[in-house]
Design a protein around this motif. Structure first.
Motif, PDB file in Angstrom:
ATOM      1  N   THR A  19      -5.557  11.269 -42.320  1.00 52.87           N
ATOM      2  CA  THR A  19      -5.947  12.039 -41.941  1.00 52.87           C
ATOM      3  C   THR A  19      -4.459  13.264 -41.364  1.00 52.87           C
ATOM      4  O   THR A  19      -5.253  14.802 -41.533  1.00 52.87           O
ATOM      5  CB  THR A  19      -6.046  12.067 -40.017  1.00 52.87           C
ATOM      6  N   THR A  20      -3.566  13.156 -41.502  1.00 51.89           N
ATOM      7  CA  THR A  20      -2.626  14.195 -41.507  1.00 51.89           C
ATOM      8  C   THR A  20      -2.946  15.413 -42.893  1.00 51.89           C
ATOM      9  O   THR A  20      -2.436  16.209 -42.549  1.00 51.89           O
ATOM     10  CB  THR A  20      -1.361  13.433 -42.411  1.00 51.89           C
ATOM     11  N   PHE A  21      -3.197  14.989 -44.101  1.00 55.30           N
ATOM     12  CA  PHE A  21      -3.039  15.423 -45.185  1.00 55.30           C
ATOM     13  C   PHE A  21      -4.883  16.871 -44.957  1.00 55.30           C
ATOM     14  O   PHE A  21      -4.634  18.179 -45.155  1.00 55.30           O
ATOM     15  CB  PHE A  21      -3.584  14.696 -46.389  1.00 55.30           C
ATOM     16  N   GLY A  22      -5.267  15.836 -43.823  1.00 56.10           N
ATOM     17  CA  GLY A  22      -6.798  17.385 -43.904  1.00 56.10           C
ATOM     18  C   GLY A  22      -5.984  18.552 -43.211  1.00 56.10           C
ATOM     19  O   GLY A  22      -6.495  19.190 -42.520  1.00 56.10           O
ATOM     20  N   LEU A  23      -5.242  18.120 -41.931  1.00 52.64           N
ATOM     21  CA  LEU A  23      -5.254  18.246 -40.650  1.00 52.64           C
ATOM     22  C   LEU A  23      -4.191  20.065 -40.974  1.00 52.64           C
ATOM     23  O   LEU A  23      -4.141  20.978 -40.836  1.00 52.64           O
ATOM     24  CB  LEU A  23      -4.203  17.831 -39.820  1.00 52.64           C
ATOM     25  N   LEU A  24      -3.115  19.031 -42.529  1.00 50.05           N
ATOM     26  CA  LEU A  24      -2.106  19.592 -43.679  1.00 50.05           C
ATOM     27  C   LEU A  24      -3.398  20.991 -43.962  1.00 50.05           C
ATOM     28  O   LEU A  24      -2.979  22.326 -44.033  1.00 50.05           O
ATOM     29  CB  LEU A  24      -1.290  19.129 -44.262  1.00 50.05           C
ATOM     30  N   PHE A  25      -4.672  21.190 -44.709  1.00 50.06           N
ATOM     31  CA  PHE A  25      -5.133  21.593 -45.580  1.00 50.06           C
ATOM     32  C   PHE A  25      -5.812  22.927 -43.599  1.00 50.06           C
ATOM     33  O   PHE A  25      -6.268  23.989 -44.757  1.00 50.06           O
ATOM     34  CB  PHE A  25      -6.624  20.993 -45.557  1.00 50.06           C
ATOM     35  N   VAL A  26      -6.449  22.187 -42.632  1.00 48.41           N
ATOM     36  CA  VAL A  26      -6.984  22.878 -42.161  1.00 48.41           C
ATOM     37  C   VAL A  26      -5.875  23.552 -41.310  1.00 48.41           C
ATOM     38  O   VAL A  26      -6.396  25.147 -41.278  1.00 48.41           O
ATOM     39  CB  VAL A  26      -7.206  21.947 -40.627  1.00 48.41           C
ATOM     40  N   VAL A  27      -4.670  23.885 -41.378  1.00 49.39           N
ATOM     41  CA  VAL A  27      -3.691  24.305 -40.834  1.00 49.39           C
ATOM     42  C   VAL A  27      -3.272  25.812 -41.941  1.00 49.39           C
ATOM     43  O   VAL A  27      -3.236  26.657 -41.192  1.00 49.39           O
ATOM     44  CB  VAL A  27      -1.477  23.917 -40.705  1.00 49.39           C
ATOM     45  N   ILE A  28      -3.168  24.928 -43.300  1.00 45.30           N
ATOM     46  CA  ILE A  28      -3.474  26.293 -44.106  1.00 45.30           C
ATOM     47  C   ILE A  28      -4.462  27.114 -44.006  1.00 45.30           C
ATOM     48  O   ILE A  28      -4.478  28.110 -44.188  1.00 45.30           O
ATOM     49  CB  ILE A  28      -2.733  25.553 -45.230  1.00 45.30           C
ATOM     50  N   ALA A  29      -4.773  27.006 -43.937  1.00 45.16           N
ATOM     51  CA  ALA A  29      -6.244  27.943 -43.943  1.00 45.16           C
ATOM     52  C   ALA A  29      -7.206  28.240 -43.150  1.00 45.16           C
ATOM     53  O   ALA A  29      -6.612  29.828 -43.467  1.00 45.16           O
ATOM     54  CB  ALA A  29      -7.571  26.526 -43.916  1.00 45.16           C
ATOM     55  N   LEU A  30      -5.863  27.313 -41.816  1.00 48.05           N
ATOM     56  CA  LEU A  30      -6.116  28.992 -40.283  1.00 48.05           C
ATOM     57  C   LEU A  30      -5.237  29.460 -40.745  1.00 48.05           C
ATOM     58  O   LEU A  30      -6.358  30.895 -40.453  1.00 48.05           O
ATOM     59  CB  LEU A  30      -6.643  27.291 -39.605  1.00 48.05           C
ATOM     60  N   GLU A  31      -3.899  29.161 -41.007  1.00 41.98           N
ATOM     61  CA  GLU A  31      -3.203  30.127 -40.658  1.00 41.98           C
ATOM     62  C   GLU A  31      -3.475  31.474 -42.309  1.00 41.98           C
ATOM     63  O   GLU A  31      -2.879  32.489 -41.861  1.00 41.98           O
ATOM     64  CB  GLU A  31      -1.435  29.423 -41.890  1.00 41.98           C
ATOM     65  N   SER A  32      -3.586  31.275 -43.811  1.00 36.93           N
ATOM     66  CA  SER A  32      -4.125  32.309 -44.591  1.00 36.93           C
ATOM     67  C   SER A  32      -5.128  33.118 -43.617  1.00 36.93           C
ATOM     68  O   SER A  32      -5.301  33.999 -44.055  1.00 36.93           O
ATOM     69  CB  SER A  32      -4.286  31.482 -45.404  1.00 36.93           C
ATOM     70  N   VAL A  33      -6.321  32.460 -42.501  1.00 33.57           N
ATOM     71  CA  VAL A  33      -7.271  33.400 -42.186  1.00 33.57           C
ATOM     72  C   VAL A  33      -6.188  34.386 -41.441  1.00 33.57           C
ATOM     73  O   VAL A  33      -6.969  35.793 -41.380  1.00 33.57           O
ATOM     74  CB  VAL A  33      -8.182  33.129 -41.656  1.00 33.57           C
ATOM     75  N   ILE A  34      -5.571  33.593 -40.458  1.00 29.90           N
ATOM     76  CA  ILE A  34      -5.168  34.254 -39.123  1.00 29.90           C
ATOM     77  C   ILE A  34      -3.806  35.820 -39.682  1.00 29.90           C
ATOM     78  O   ILE A  34      -4.502  36.915 -39.909  1.00 29.90           O
ATOM     79  CB  ILE A  34      -4.291  33.808 -38.339  1.00 29.90           C
ATOM     80  N   ASN A  35      -3.079  34.905 -40.973  1.00 27.23           N
ATOM     81  CA  ASN A  35      -2.122  36.253 -41.647  1.00 27.23           C
ATOM     82  C   ASN A  35      -2.349  37.346 -42.350  1.00 27.23           C
ATOM     83  O   ASN A  35      -2.316  38.374 -42.814  1.00 27.23           O
ATOM     84  CB  ASN A  35      -1.626  35.253 -42.739  1.00 27.23           C
ATOM     85  N   GLY A  36      -3.776  36.640 -42.895  1.00 29.24           N
ATOM     86  CA  GLY A  36      -5.066  37.691 -43.713  1.00 29.24           C
ATOM     87  C   GLY A  36      -5.642  38.572 -43.328  1.00 29.24           C
ATOM     88  O   GLY A  36      -5.361  40.006 -44.113  1.00 29.24           O
ATOM     89  N   VAL A  37      -5.733  38.623 -41.720  1.00 28.65           N
ATOM     90  CA  VAL A  37      -5.733  39.464 -40.737  1.00 28.65           C
ATOM     91  C   VAL A  37      -4.891  41.099 -40.988  1.00 28.65           C
ATOM     92  O   VAL A  37      -5.294  41.691 -40.740  1.00 28.65           O
ATOM     93  CB  VAL A  37      -6.755  39.293 -39.818  1.00 28.65           C
ATOM     94  N   PHE A  38      -4.064  39.940 -40.793  1.00 25.41           N
ATOM     95  CA  PHE A  38      -2.316  41.033 -40.316  1.00 25.41           C
ATOM     96  C   PHE A  38      -2.062  41.689 -41.881  1.00 25.41           C
ATOM     97  O   PHE A  38      -1.702  42.661 -41.947  1.00 25.41           O
ATOM     98  CB  PHE A  38      -1.227  39.612 -40.099  1.00 25.41           C
TER      99      PHE A  38
END
Length: 242
Positions: A19-38
């Motif tokens: 599940t850690t790898f799944g969490l890492l994928f979610v973190v990358i996706a979430l950070e990418s979306v937020i940073n993408g807005v910036f």
């Protein structure tokens, strides 16, 4: 292993490691979306271009922090001072590299807004060396802070991915696998022993049940022998008379 490394506590074997790898994928996706807005404000392609830039930065941030936690940070707990010192230096260097990455990302975002994407890289590097904290927009501070926060989450997940003492978790799991294998073979042998015992008990029961028949058969044999002896005596008498 515990005696060699002077460990008195039991090993920590975290569950659900996949599940850690799944969490890492979610973190990358979430950070990418937020940073993408910036990044979208300074990107020629808008939000899509901003997310494209953010994905690369987020992936490097999350993976680098995760592997720092899995490797060098855990080796700081090693008993040998040489390896412990090297691990500490590598961990500090990695944290410094992550901080530089986020400083660069924030300056790149400012430069993209100011001079466009084509000249943003050179301007961001120049600003990074001349004035690292000189962000022109508070949004860049948000970008910097969010990157560090997601990096810290990834670092902590990497550190907790296994026992904090290197190789202790793997040794613990091998010991338990060997114990489970032994227990399975032990159960198989005892199942075979139970079958042998059951067969032996049934043989004894059959023998005990046949004892009365053996007595009756022995009486019949003795009676037949007595009759045969009497018949032979009569034969001898008849022979003498003849």
């Amino acid at each position: 292993f515990r005696a060699k490394h002077r460990l008195t506590r039991p090993a920590r074997d975290p569950g659900g490691r996949w599940t850690t790898f799944g969490l890492l994928f979610v973190v990358i996706a979430l950070e990418s979306v937020i940073n993408g807005v910036f990044f979208a404000k300074g990107s020629e392609a808008g939000l899509i271009g901003g997310v494209g830039v953010a994905i690369g930065i987020s992936a490097v941030n999350v993976l680098l922090c995760f592997f720092l936690g899995v490797g060098p940070a855990r080796f700081i707990n090693w008993r040998g001072w040489v390896l412990k010192s090297v691990a500490f230096v590598v961990t500090v260097g990695g944290v410094f590299a992550v901080a530089l990455l986020h400083f660069f990302a924030a300056h790149f975002r400012d430069a993209s807004v100011a001079v466009g994407e084509r000249q943003a890289y050179a301007k961001a590097l120049s600003q990074l060396w001349q004035n690292p904290l000189g962000f022109s927009d508070i949004t860049s501070w948000y970008l910097f802070g969010l990157g560090l926060a997601f990096g810290l989450i990834s670092f902590w997940k990497g550190y907790q991915f296994d026992d904090p003492y290197p190789y202790y978790g793997a040794t613990f799991r091998r010991e338990h696998e060997a114990h489970d294998t032994y227990a399975e073979e032990h159960d198989e042998f005892f199942d075979e022993l139970k079958n042998v015992r059951q067969e032996t008990v049934e043989a004894f029961r059959a023998g005990l049940a046949n004892i009365p028949q053996y007595v009756a058969k022995s009486e019949q044999v003795r009676a037949a022998r007595t009759a045969l002896l009497e018949e032979f005596k009569a034969y001898e008498g008849g022979l003498q008379q003849a």
